[in-house]
Write a protein that holds these residues in place. Structure first.
Motif, PDB file in Angstrom:
ATOM      1  N   ALA A   1      -1.035   1.596  -2.740  1.00 36.70           N
ATOM      2  CA  ALA A   1      -2.584   1.617  -3.572  1.00 36.70           C
ATOM      3  C   ALA A   1      -2.350   1.472  -4.860  1.00 36.70           C
ATOM      4  O   ALA A   1      -2.965   0.731  -5.984  1.00 36.70           O
ATOM      5  N   ILE A   2      -1.253   2.429  -5.721  1.00 33.48           N
ATOM      6  CA  ILE A   2      -1.160   2.290  -6.877  1.00 33.48           C
ATOM      7  C   ILE A   2      -0.354   1.068  -7.603  1.00 33.48           C
ATOM      8  O   ILE A   2      -0.694   0.442  -8.489  1.00 33.48           O
TER       9      ILE A   2
ATOM     10  N   CYS B   1       3.191  -4.935  -1.062  1.00 36.68           N
ATOM     11  CA  CYS B   1       2.941  -3.545  -0.958  1.00 36.68           C
ATOM     12  C   CYS B   1       3.224  -2.919   0.141  1.00 36.68           C
ATOM     13  O   CYS B   1       3.472  -1.855   0.604  1.00 36.68           O
ATOM     14  N   LEU B   2       3.196  -3.984   1.198  1.00 37.23           N
ATOM     15  CA  LEU B   2       3.517  -3.495   2.669  1.00 37.23           C
ATOM     16  C   LEU B   2       4.965  -2.929   2.643  1.00 37.23           C
ATOM     17  O   LEU B   2       5.252  -1.843   3.234  1.00 37.23           O
ATOM     18  N   VAL B   3       5.881  -3.652   2.120  1.00 38.91           N
ATOM     19  CA  VAL B   3       7.173  -3.315   2.161  1.00 38.91           C
ATOM     20  C   VAL B   3       7.391  -1.885   1.413  1.00 38.91           C
ATOM     21  O   VAL B   3       8.371  -1.156   1.925  1.00 38.91           O
ATOM     22  N   PHE B   4       6.966  -1.843   0.258  1.00 40.08           N
ATOM     23  CA  PHE B   4       6.673  -0.805  -0.586  1.00 40.08           C
ATOM     24  C   PHE B   4       6.551   0.481   0.219  1.00 40.08           C
ATOM     25  O   PHE B   4       7.090   1.787   0.287  1.00 40.08           O
ATOM     26  N   ALA B   5       5.467   0.160   0.727  1.00 41.24           N
ATOM     27  CA  ALA B   5       4.807   1.442   1.605  1.00 41.24           C
ATOM     28  C   ALA B   5       5.675   1.836   3.037  1.00 41.24           C
ATOM     29  O   ALA B   5       5.806   3.120   3.027  1.00 41.24           O
ATOM     30  N   LEU B   6       6.333   0.888   3.445  1.00 39.99           N
ATOM     31  CA  LEU B   6       7.244   1.227   4.527  1.00 39.99           C
ATOM     32  C   LEU B   6       8.407   1.873   4.206  1.00 39.99           C
ATOM     33  O   LEU B   6       8.660   2.873   4.779  1.00 39.99           O
ATOM     34  N   VAL B   7       8.801   1.576   3.002  1.00 41.33           N
ATOM     35  CA  VAL B   7       9.994   2.160   2.298  1.00 41.33           C
ATOM     36  C   VAL B   7       9.757   3.338   2.105  1.00 41.33           C
ATOM     37  O   VAL B   7      10.593   4.396   2.469  1.00 41.33           O
ATOM     38  N   LEU B   8       8.891   3.748   1.437  1.00 42.09           N
ATOM     39  CA  LEU B   8       8.288   5.204   0.872  1.00 42.09           C
ATOM     40  C   LEU B   8       8.080   6.192   2.294  1.00 42.09           C
ATOM     41  O   LEU B   8       8.481   7.333   2.275  1.00 42.09           O
ATOM     42  N   MET B   9       7.222   5.503   3.301  1.00 40.30           N
ATOM     43  CA  MET B   9       7.398   6.051   4.566  1.00 40.30           C
ATOM     44  C   MET B   9       8.633   6.479   5.077  1.00 40.30           C
ATOM     45  O   MET B   9       8.791   7.709   5.505  1.00 40.30           O
ATOM     46  N   ALA B  10       9.642   5.612   5.231  1.00 40.85           N
ATOM     47  CA  ALA B  10      10.756   5.964   5.925  1.00 40.85           C
ATOM     48  C   ALA B  10      11.698   7.010   5.001  1.00 40.85           C
ATOM     49  O   ALA B  10      12.444   7.783   5.592  1.00 40.85           O
ATOM     50  N   LEU B  11      11.679   6.866   3.592  1.00 42.74           N
ATOM     51  CA  LEU B  11      12.150   7.718   2.963  1.00 42.74           C
ATOM     52  C   LEU B  11      11.695   9.391   2.876  1.00 42.74           C
ATOM     53  O   LEU B  11      12.355  10.342   2.831  1.00 42.74           O
ATOM     54  N   THR B  12      10.214   9.228   2.966  1.00 40.97           N
ATOM     55  CA  THR B  12       9.530  10.662   2.809  1.00 40.97           C
ATOM     56  C   THR B  12       9.236  11.229   4.180  1.00 40.97           C
ATOM     57  O   THR B  12       8.863  12.465   4.280  1.00 40.97           O
ATOM     58  N   ARG B  13       9.014  10.468   5.037  1.00 37.37           N
ATOM     59  CA  ARG B  13       8.325  10.389   6.386  1.00 37.37           C
ATOM     60  C   ARG B  13       7.157  10.945   6.434  1.00 37.37           C
ATOM     61  O   ARG B  13       6.571  11.592   7.063  1.00 37.37           O
ATOM     62  N   MET B  14       6.209  10.556   5.201  1.00 40.67           N
ATOM     63  CA  MET B  14       5.104  10.901   5.089  1.00 40.67           C
ATOM     64  C   MET B  14       4.072   9.631   4.796  1.00 40.67           C
ATOM     65  O   MET B  14       4.355   8.844   4.092  1.00 40.67           O
ATOM     66  N   VAL B  15       3.314   9.354   5.870  1.00 42.15           N
ATOM     67  CA  VAL B  15       2.255   8.153   5.804  1.00 42.15           C
ATOM     68  C   VAL B  15       1.364   8.139   4.512  1.00 42.15           C
ATOM     69  O   VAL B  15       1.561   6.954   3.848  1.00 42.15           O
ATOM     70  N   SER B  16       1.131   9.081   4.349  1.00 43.86           N
ATOM     71  CA  SER B  16       0.178   9.247   2.923  1.00 43.86           C
ATOM     72  C   SER B  16       1.040   9.004   1.563  1.00 43.86           C
ATOM     73  O   SER B  16       0.319   8.310   0.785  1.00 43.86           O
ATOM     74  N   MET B  17       2.077   9.200   1.708  1.00 44.63           N
ATOM     75  CA  MET B  17       2.845   8.772   0.577  1.00 44.63           C
ATOM     76  C   MET B  17       3.016   7.348   0.258  1.00 44.63           C
ATOM     77  O   MET B  17       2.819   6.678  -0.563  1.00 44.63           O
TER      78      MET B  17
END
Length: 209
Positions: free
Chosen positions: A153-154, A131-147
């Motif tokens: 979480a999902i 979950c942590l790696v997934f969150a960091l990848v999404l944040m890096a790609l979108t530049r949105m912490v919330s994303m």
């Protein structure tokens, strides 16, 4: 019943320690909830106070989740007739609720992501890392912490559904409802962010600063 109540109360009080407020007042002289997004979380501390304060907030909030689960495990070891997995689940849910609605800070807290990370890492470290790696990848790609936060979480209940081993207490079959509750809490706390994402005007972070 008293055992479960004790775990819930201690977890809630732990969650109610708002490191973002304490650290922002100590370092910058103001309550971080009065700045930026008004959220008592590491992201708003990053924007309003700085990197060091944000890191301390992140570590403190995650530690709350870790300590709450450790306390539940300890109580479960002492109370021989208790449902140890249920104690862990109660602690995990309630410590995030405490972070969101802290009794010590006017019930105005953060969104519970760092605390949830601590909880998930203690519940099942493999799922926590994914979950942590997934969150960091999404944040890096979108530049949105919330994303990244909502996406992780999902992902959590999805992983719980398929990964039935490496749980702190008992096997994974009893954790699915618990994982859904945690995901719903985090997603609900990000409802305004989700709306901004859908509208295309969510705040983004800069990696250059």
């Amino acid at each position: 019943m008293a055992t479960y109540i004790i775990v819930a109360v201690v977890a809630y009080l732990l969650g109610s320690i708002s490191f973002s407020v304490l650290i922002s007042k100590r370092i910058a002289g103001f309550d971080v909830r009065e700045k930026g997004s008004g959220n008592a979380g590491a992201t708003n501390v990053l924007r309003s106070v700085g990197k060091s304060a944000a890191l301390l907030t992140l570590l403190g909030d995650a530690a709350k989740g870790i300590v709450a689960i450790l306390f539940a495990i300890l109580v479960g070891a002492i109370a021989k007739n208790s449902d140890k997995a249920l104690l862990v689940q109660i602690a995990g849910i309630v410590v995030i609720i405490g972070h969101t609605f802290p009794v010590f800070f006017g019930f105005k807290g953060g969104k519970g992501v760092a605390t949830a990370l601590g909880v998930v890492m203690m519940t099942n470290w493999k799922i926590g890392l994914i979950c942590l790696v997934f969150a960091l990848v999404l944040m890096a790609l979108t530049r949105m912490v919330s994303m990244g936060s909502v996406g992780a979480a999902i992902l959590f209940p999805v992983l719980v559904l398929f990964m039935q081993t490496n749980y702190t207490i008992a096997e994974g079959s009893s954790y699915f409802v618990y994982s859904i509750i945690l995901a719903v809490i985090v997603a609900f706390n990000h409802r305004s962010n989700i709306q901004r994402i859908l509208n295309g005007n969510e705040n983004k972070i800069s990696f250059k600063k």
